[in-house]
Design a protein around this motif. Structure first.
Motif, PDB file in Angstrom:
ATOM      1  N   GLY C  28     -41.688  13.460 -35.995  1.00 11.60           N
ATOM      2  CA  GLY C  28     -41.548  12.353 -34.837  1.00 11.60           C
ATOM      3  C   GLY C  28     -42.803  11.806 -34.039  1.00 11.60           C
ATOM      4  O   GLY C  28     -43.964  12.520 -34.626  1.00 11.60           O
ATOM      5  N   SER C  29     -42.888  11.068 -33.143  1.00 10.98           N
ATOM      6  CA  SER C  29     -44.118  10.530 -32.654  1.00 10.98           C
ATOM      7  C   SER C  29     -44.782  11.433 -31.809  1.00 10.98           C
ATOM      8  O   SER C  29     -46.157  11.735 -31.888  1.00 10.98           O
ATOM      9  CB  SER C  29     -43.754   9.275 -31.610  1.00 10.98           C
ATOM     10  OG  SER C  29     -43.176   8.318 -32.274  1.00 10.98           O
ATOM     11  N   VAL C  30     -43.908  12.295 -31.062  1.00  9.82           N
ATOM     12  CA  VAL C  30     -44.624  13.474 -30.099  1.00  9.82           C
ATOM     13  C   VAL C  30     -45.238  14.549 -31.034  1.00  9.82           C
ATOM     14  O   VAL C  30     -46.416  14.853 -31.047  1.00  9.82           O
ATOM     15  CB  VAL C  30     -43.538  14.100 -29.263  1.00  9.82           C
ATOM     16  CG1 VAL C  30     -44.308  14.955 -28.498  1.00  9.82           C
ATOM     17  CG2 VAL C  30     -43.189  12.946 -28.315  1.00  9.82           C
ATOM     18  N   ALA C  31     -44.520  14.900 -32.133  1.00  3.71           N
ATOM     19  CA  ALA C  31     -45.089  16.037 -32.876  1.00  3.71           C
ATOM     20  C   ALA C  31     -46.417  15.431 -33.660  1.00  3.71           C
ATOM     21  O   ALA C  31     -47.245  16.149 -33.816  1.00  3.71           O
ATOM     22  CB  ALA C  31     -44.126  16.494 -33.696  1.00  3.71           C
ATOM     23  N   THR C  32     -46.183  14.425 -34.265  1.00  6.54           N
ATOM     24  CA  THR C  32     -47.283  13.785 -34.798  1.00  6.54           C
ATOM     25  C   THR C  32     -48.765  13.635 -33.913  1.00  6.54           C
ATOM     26  O   THR C  32     -49.619  13.944 -34.455  1.00  6.54           O
ATOM     27  CB  THR C  32     -47.238  12.413 -35.646  1.00  6.54           C
ATOM     28  OG1 THR C  32     -45.887  12.574 -36.263  1.00  6.54           O
ATOM     29  CG2 THR C  32     -48.285  11.790 -36.362  1.00  6.54           C
ATOM     30  N   THR C  33     -48.497  13.060 -32.976  1.00  2.18           N
ATOM     31  CA  THR C  33     -49.366  12.895 -31.782  1.00  2.18           C
ATOM     32  C   THR C  33     -49.962  14.541 -31.299  1.00  2.18           C
ATOM     33  O   THR C  33     -51.189  14.542 -31.135  1.00  2.18           O
ATOM     34  CB  THR C  33     -49.089  12.336 -30.837  1.00  2.18           C
ATOM     35  OG1 THR C  33     -48.342  10.963 -31.019  1.00  2.18           O
ATOM     36  CG2 THR C  33     -50.005  11.857 -29.638  1.00  2.18           C
ATOM     37  N   ALA C  34     -49.144  15.272 -31.318  1.00  2.00           N
ATOM     38  CA  ALA C  34     -49.701  16.609 -30.872  1.00  2.00           C
ATOM     39  C   ALA C  34     -50.679  17.293 -32.047  1.00  2.00           C
ATOM     40  O   ALA C  34     -51.738  17.838 -31.733  1.00  2.00           O
ATOM     41  CB  ALA C  34     -48.539  17.572 -30.713  1.00  2.00           C
ATOM     42  N   VAL C  35     -50.155  16.945 -33.162  1.00  2.00           N
ATOM     43  CA  VAL C  35     -50.909  17.673 -34.340  1.00  2.00           C
ATOM     44  C   VAL C  35     -52.281  16.974 -34.621  1.00  2.00           C
ATOM     45  O   VAL C  35     -53.454  17.590 -34.628  1.00  2.00           O
ATOM     46  CB  VAL C  35     -49.996  17.610 -35.797  1.00  2.00           C
ATOM     47  CG1 VAL C  35     -51.028  18.057 -36.822  1.00  2.00           C
ATOM     48  CG2 VAL C  35     -48.835  18.498 -35.763  1.00  2.00           C
ATOM     49  N   THR C  76     -35.549  15.838 -40.491  1.00  2.00           N
ATOM     50  CA  THR C  76     -34.834  15.324 -41.436  1.00  2.00           C
ATOM     51  C   THR C  76     -35.310  14.052 -42.095  1.00  2.00           C
ATOM     52  O   THR C  76     -34.670  13.464 -42.953  1.00  2.00           O
ATOM     53  CB  THR C  76     -32.975  15.011 -41.120  1.00  2.00           C
ATOM     54  OG1 THR C  76     -33.406  14.111 -39.902  1.00  2.00           O
ATOM     55  CG2 THR C  76     -32.628  16.203 -40.478  1.00  2.00           C
ATOM     56  N   ALA C  77     -36.031  13.649 -41.533  1.00  2.00           N
ATOM     57  CA  ALA C  77     -37.226  12.368 -41.797  1.00  2.00           C
ATOM     58  C   ALA C  77     -37.952  12.975 -43.193  1.00  2.00           C
ATOM     59  O   ALA C  77     -38.497  14.083 -43.184  1.00  2.00           O
ATOM     60  CB  ALA C  77     -37.774  11.426 -40.846  1.00  2.00           C
ATOM     61  N   HIS C  78     -38.629  11.995 -43.999  1.00  2.00           N
ATOM     62  CA  HIS C  78     -38.959  12.219 -45.120  1.00  2.00           C
ATOM     63  C   HIS C  78     -40.475  11.606 -44.979  1.00  2.00           C
ATOM     64  O   HIS C  78     -41.463  11.929 -45.597  1.00  2.00           O
ATOM     65  CB  HIS C  78     -38.914  11.989 -46.310  1.00  2.00           C
ATOM     66  CG  HIS C  78     -37.466  12.720 -46.446  1.00  2.00           C
ATOM     67  ND1 HIS C  78     -37.437  14.013 -46.664  1.00  2.00           N
ATOM     68  CD2 HIS C  78     -36.199  12.385 -46.539  1.00  2.00           C
ATOM     69  CE1 HIS C  78     -36.067  14.407 -46.860  1.00  2.00           C
ATOM     70  NE2 HIS C  78     -35.358  13.328 -46.478  1.00  2.00           N
ATOM     71  N   CYS C  79     -40.896  10.733 -44.110  1.00  2.00           N
ATOM     72  CA  CYS C  79     -42.105  10.324 -44.112  1.00  2.00           C
ATOM     73  C   CYS C  79     -43.574  11.161 -43.721  1.00  2.00           C
ATOM     74  O   CYS C  79     -43.362  11.853 -42.834  1.00  2.00           O
ATOM     75  CB  CYS C  79     -42.120   9.072 -42.963  1.00  2.00           C
ATOM     76  SG  CYS C  79     -43.857   8.116 -42.757  1.00  2.00           S
ATOM     77  N   PRO C  80     -44.287  10.996 -44.642  1.00  2.00           N
ATOM     78  CA  PRO C  80     -45.445  12.199 -44.579  1.00  2.00           C
ATOM     79  C   PRO C  80     -46.241  11.835 -43.268  1.00  2.00           C
ATOM     80  O   PRO C  80     -46.507  10.897 -42.872  1.00  2.00           O
ATOM     81  CB  PRO C  80     -46.372  11.968 -45.583  1.00  2.00           C
ATOM     82  CG  PRO C  80     -45.576  10.994 -46.745  1.00  2.00           C
ATOM     83  CD  PRO C  80     -44.566  10.412 -45.766  1.00  2.00           C
ATOM     84  N   LEU C  81     -46.878  12.913 -42.609  1.00  2.00           N
ATOM     85  CA  LEU C  81     -47.325  13.016 -41.499  1.00  2.00           C
ATOM     86  C   LEU C  81     -48.701  12.051 -41.413  1.00  2.00           C
ATOM     87  O   LEU C  81     -48.803  11.334 -40.396  1.00  2.00           O
ATOM     88  CB  LEU C  81     -47.846  14.319 -40.879  1.00  2.00           C
ATOM     89  CG  LEU C  81     -46.790  15.152 -40.277  1.00  2.00           C
ATOM     90  CD1 LEU C  81     -47.537  16.325 -39.513  1.00  2.00           C
ATOM     91  CD2 LEU C  81     -46.104  14.426 -39.374  1.00  2.00           C
ATOM     92  N   PRO C  82     -49.298  11.939 -42.271  1.00  2.00           N
ATOM     93  CA  PRO C  82     -50.697  10.931 -42.424  1.00  2.00           C
ATOM     94  C   PRO C  82     -50.082   9.903 -42.008  1.00  2.00           C
ATOM     95  O   PRO C  82     -50.845   8.786 -41.610  1.00  2.00           O
ATOM     96  CB  PRO C  82     -51.315  11.349 -43.865  1.00  2.00           C
ATOM     97  CG  PRO C  82     -50.737  12.563 -43.980  1.00  2.00           C
ATOM     98  CD  PRO C  82     -49.522  12.837 -43.721  1.00  2.00           C
ATOM     99  N   LYS C  83     -49.025   9.232 -42.896  1.00  2.00           N
ATOM    100  CA  LYS C  83     -48.457   7.975 -43.031  1.00  2.00           C
ATOM    101  C   LYS C  83     -47.713   7.707 -41.371  1.00  2.00           C
ATOM    102  O   LYS C  83     -48.035   6.423 -40.893  1.00  2.00           O
ATOM    103  CB  LYS C  83     -47.504   7.779 -43.877  1.00  2.00           C
ATOM    104  CG  LYS C  83     -46.726   6.364 -44.135  1.00  2.00           C
ATOM    105  CD  LYS C  83     -46.589   6.017 -45.686  1.00  2.00           C
ATOM    106  CE  LYS C  83     -47.010   4.749 -45.985  1.00  2.00           C
ATOM    107  NZ  LYS C  83     -48.364   4.620 -46.395  1.00  2.00           N
ATOM    108  N   ARG C  84     -47.372   8.701 -40.883  1.00  2.00           N
ATOM    109  CA  ARG C  84     -46.654   8.569 -39.612  1.00  2.00           C
ATOM    110  C   ARG C  84     -47.871   8.309 -38.580  1.00  2.00           C
ATOM    111  O   ARG C  84     -47.774   7.483 -37.742  1.00  2.00           O
ATOM    112  CB  ARG C  84     -45.935   9.712 -39.209  1.00  2.00           C
ATOM    113  CG  ARG C  84     -44.300   9.948 -39.633  1.00  2.00           C
ATOM    114  CD  ARG C  84     -43.591   9.040 -39.052  1.00  2.00           C
ATOM    115  NE  ARG C  84     -43.362   9.191 -37.544  1.00  2.00           N
ATOM    116  CZ  ARG C  84     -43.353   8.142 -36.715  1.00  2.00           C
ATOM    117  NH1 ARG C  84     -43.468   7.128 -36.938  1.00  2.00           N
ATOM    118  NH2 ARG C  84     -42.976   8.724 -35.399  1.00  2.00           N
ATOM    119  N   ALA C  85     -49.069   9.121 -38.782  1.00  2.00           N
ATOM    120  CA  ALA C  85     -50.021   8.662 -37.871  1.00  2.00           C
ATOM    121  C   ALA C  85     -50.790   7.385 -38.118  1.00  2.00           C
ATOM    122  O   ALA C  85     -51.151   6.734 -37.043  1.00  2.00           O
ATOM    123  CB  ALA C  85     -51.285   9.810 -38.398  1.00  2.00           C
TER     124      ALA C  85
END
Lengths: 383, 383, 383, 383
Positions: C28-35, C76-85
């Motif tokens: 999600g947005s929060v986790a991706t932003t945190a990482v 449960t989503a699959h979009c890789p974190l780099p792509k989410r970023a």
């Protein structure tokens, strides 16, 4: 009609004719956004949002196509346009990737920018500056085989000139140069431009169309739709107060009280013209560098209704001035170019839709839009 | 033309003719404010702020003078008008001292209020109710020797009728009674009124002018001036969200989701008609009794400009709905009375200026105002 | 203390010990932003703005350094974190260039994300899901030789569970898995998590610190400072109304009335706890996709002063929820990890500063901040 | 302790002792509202909303009861208090009916108002004015057999005194008179009062409690709760801009740039003290007579969060300054009277809760409230 073409240049004025747009303030945010945006829309990278001349009422009016516009201009700054575009990207004005996508067009425009003036320590007198500027215009037109060149002032707001000033303000020097070079002229700023007795006669004699003054992009745009509402509903506006926060170059320029006074005169004119009186209230323009090119305008309107009831309307406008101004500047360049082609001369009050302080005409936005549509019809019927 | 006058009543229709205004919802805030305000303006206690028909464009249009208006109406509530006026004074809607200054006029109107319906437990069917209401109208007209009576619905918003409802909604019963009694009709609310297939034929056959629907007093008034601005400037509205906070009777009525749905349909129509699409965003109407008759409407408009730039306009409107509605209701009663006198029949789309959900015509306020001025000219030329 | 380390892993708990942060909702947005943000701050690319634990009062409290955090999680989503970023960059949440600068860290975290559940059609029962999730946690801890793993729920808000629901809501399955795996737990969402009778005993017996519920990032943060002001000044709050506009995943999730109800319960608790009564007024949460990850919250507070005077305060908050939440989530992971190391167990009411619906403690932000500082002192003194 | 009582006066200082409140600016809005409001609350006509000293934490602190307060004061205006109260009723500051209900108390206070100074053309020097003012205070105390008299400055804001001014500003003359007459002193305005080197020694030697400066009623009150929020959350305030619109006497007084400068110094101090730096942004104070005694304050705060994200908070405060100030003024008179009784002397930094520019102590409202509660405890324990 201009007649500086010759046999060695491409055919001028025909279907492949190109039109010059010469920005005074060519390295500023508005000009940079206009150049980059024109290229982006032409390339199909973005829809022409914000360009009124790209809406259906302007079909068939013979405006020069965006792809036919050639850009140049004067500026006293030196930052190359591609670099300016990067700065505007960092500031959130231009979308990421655009500056590189239209790098060639920015580079081309940059090549056509000439040093303006007067520079600090400049020993040239007014006449000499006008001559130099006009030569730049003529050279631009000839070298690029342009049908015509529209000069558009988008430079920082000047302080109001002192009543006893000996020299013309810079905006008037550029305007005089446009007249001398046979170029239609648009003043998108509150600066003096043609609005000085010194240029009245030349402007009348020039046979050139011109339009101004002070582009209506945010707070005043709102005022031009809200003030008529109060009048139409017979509600009594008691006080209209406003505060503008903006960073960027404009914020710094307008922190100068003289420049702010010039700007505010236009804002207040809308209210006085529409309401028939000047309500209580002041307008503040604050330089807030943290906001960059984004502007926030708060308006507070105290009005009175039936039986003296006291009511309040407040508006908060958060916009990007360059992104609001650039499409209007492209609109104006095209409309005034076409007016020139159609043989129109003198002030164009039908373009009051675009200005805070127009040459004449109605003050409500809706009436101004009606006038603009009528102007489109007139252009459509012109040869 | 009505023909229920007779030799024993004063001359009807001549220069001393009086006009009846019959409020459905005669004990509500809007009707009370209209009655008190009409008396106050007539007596010179207040200027006619908020009454469009008292501005210069309406000079010589033959509208019935305010002093010639006689008020009556239906209501199911029982609080006497002078007492309602005191409540409205405590609520800050009416200025202190006014209720006592116009006590006689309030008392007179109160005498002309008849019990509406259907009441809880009412055994009368639709037909019987219509007959009873029409009889009240005819009696009012005859007893007061009125040239005509305009019926104006200013009662609380009804829930949207169920598609399979057997009975007519109350607003339609009153509208049918107006038709039967030969009275022009104005629907200032979002309720059904004449807008039901059951009354289409009767309305067409009645030869009476009528106007509606849903008075445009605050948030929608603003939307009717702001939405055209975005269109005219070729800016793309992405989302338009709104929240309304209001107490008073209207707040409680609109807390009913059905009534709110009826109200919101009108609000959204303005945007859809003007923008050509329905933007994202919702409209909320909250009952906040602490605000009394004062309404706060917040609008948040997300729009897109050149090169996809994202901008925001927010508006906050703090108004007194009764004080905004009452002068418009007086305007409408006069205009529709004059239209009746001039022999006009059917819907009057030229009055779209006043409505959220007009019968036809343009959706922008400025075009609507132009149409209203043309209507004034038409009335001026009528006999 | 956890004891799943063994001789073949690096030394655990010593000065080089690393701490796991396991996000429920890891894509999600929060986790991706945190990482991404943790990596950016560690690399010195950005100052730790918004991280309370990086301010001087937390010096010497023994919190795990940002550089020692290892990220993983369920989704449960699959979009890789780099792509989410990249998506978050386009949405203006992450600054341009950051996603590529911390690509390696995003990639590493992505490798540690396991599929959550229950998925559509999942045949596993509650017990099986808990077992599977706990196994993921233990494996993450062992493989990375982590001193401990803090589980942090940052997934989309669940609807309020039905009173007769047979199964545990997903948030409670993950919470139960944390207990089973011996992991401290933080619930940054309004979802149930540990707040269900089914988990009360296990939570008490687990000897693990935990904190919740519902991160306080915008409108409620404001309410937590403004409501005490009215109380301290003996001003009477009559009505407190609010509207939230937000797009992004949260907007869509909260368009579900059940989820909105869960969210609003927390918002209203702040007012009720502080004011001692629940004022009039509602809270709306609208899904406005055009706003993306940016949230606008309007609050309207009607209050009464001396002699019954009626006054109004309005606030407009325009913030990026992910950018507000991410540093708080990092704060909480560090604080709860350190609490675990210090042997603290059970709810940590001293962390009420971070939550809308805390386990206990004061409701005003200032008192909550004082409690947080006292907690810092306690951690400093712990071994 | 004062010792001007004698055998012929009633017992002073016992349970029936009365306390004098002497307003500098006794015919102004704040003083009139305080006198009328004290009488109204005493008579049970209104609850003591807005009076912090009437809340439970102040039970048993020995404050003089509201019914024991006796009002008088200096003013250079002549409008009788009952008439001023009528004006304030028309302006919506006082509720209708109150002025007549407390006519006797207004009349009584009016009898105790003496002409202030220096008047235009006044030939008295500073020393003579101080002597005259002090004599007025002593006479008031003796004639009314008062235990003590607290002098409270609620007059219009003075311009900042010129650095080379020969005379003391009027506010300092009144403050000097208070010292000379042995009266505790409160400065609720931004004017100089005791804050001048010329009075430092006298203030120190006087053994009297005093408090100031500049009552915190609206925009600065908000700033005192919002600024700490940003600090506690480690968010970076970039710019804090504000505009105040107000009519009434204060609006006119503050249209004087010197007075506005005095006022703004206090406003900015709150931010600088709390944030640790002075953010960008200006504060405007506009005189808008149409708003009467109601003030609107708009604040725009640009702040930066995690990873440089740009966010905005805006607040709009619509309040009645007199209604906000009057209960605080009554609070202060009671607290400082009790401090005098308890033998406290010198500045009272524990009252920073009430002031923009306090003598010392914390700048956040919450810490100031904590200090105030501790002061209440101290008073409770004093004899």
């Amino acid at each position: 009609m201009n007649n500086d073409g010759n046999a060695s240049t491409p055919h001028i004025g025909g279907p492949t004719a190109r039109t010059g747009v010469w920005f005074v303030g060519a390295r500023g945010s508005v000009a940079t956004t206009a150049v980059a945006g024109c290229a982006a829309v032409t390339a199909g990278l973005h829809p022409p949002t914000g360009m009124v001349t790209e809406t259906p009422p302007f079909d068939g009016t013979g405006l020069p196509p965006l792809s036919s516009l050639v850009f140049g201009g004067h500026d006293t700054a030196h930052c190359p346009l591609p670099k300016r575009a990067e700065h505007l990207t960092d500031a959130g004005v231009l979308p990421h990737g655009l500056a590189s996508a239209v790098h060639a067009e920015l580079q081309a425009a940059d090549q056509e920018i000439r040093t303006g003036g007067p520079l600090p320590g400049d020993t040239r007198g007014d006449e000499e500056l006008i001559t130099d500027f006009a030569a730049d215009l003529v050279s631009f037109r000839r070298r690029n085989a342009l049908a015509r060149v529209v000069v558009v002032n988008v430079s920082s707001t000047e302080p109001l000139p002192a009543p006893d000033a000996v020299r013309l303000p810079p905006s008037s020097l550029y305007a005089a140069a446009a007249l001398r070079a046979g170029c239609p002229y648009v003043n998108f700023t509150p600066s003096t431009g043609l609005r000085t007795p010194a240029l009245t006669q030349a402007a009348a004699a020039g046979g050139l169309p011109h339009a101004g003054r002070d582009g209506k992009t945010g707070q005043t745009l709102l005022r031009a739709v809200l003030a008529p509402m109060f009048v139409q509903r017979a509600l009594e506006v008691r006080a209209w107060s406003g505060t503008n926060l903006l960073g960027g170059g404009d914020g710094a320029a307008l922190a100068d009280p003289g420049a702010a006074a010039a700007k505010n005169a236009g804002k207040e004119r809308v209210l006085a013209d529409t309401l028939g009186h000047t309500p209580e209230g002041e307008v503040h323009i604050d330089d807030v560098p943290a906001l960059g090119d984004w502007k926030t305008a708060w308006d507070h309107i105290a009005f009175e209704g039936f039986l003296g009831s006291r009511m309040i309307l407040q508006t908060i406008w958060q916009g990007c001035d360059s992104a609001l101004a650039a499409p209007l500047v492209l609109d104006l360049a095209r409309l005034v170019a076409r007016a020139h082609e159609a043989g129109l001369a003198g002030p164009l009050p039908e373009l009051g839709f675009y200005f805070k302080d127009p040459d004449a005409g109605p003050s409500g936005l809706s009436e101004q839009f009606t006038a603009l549509l009528a102007f489109a019809d007139r252009l459509r019927e012109a040869k």
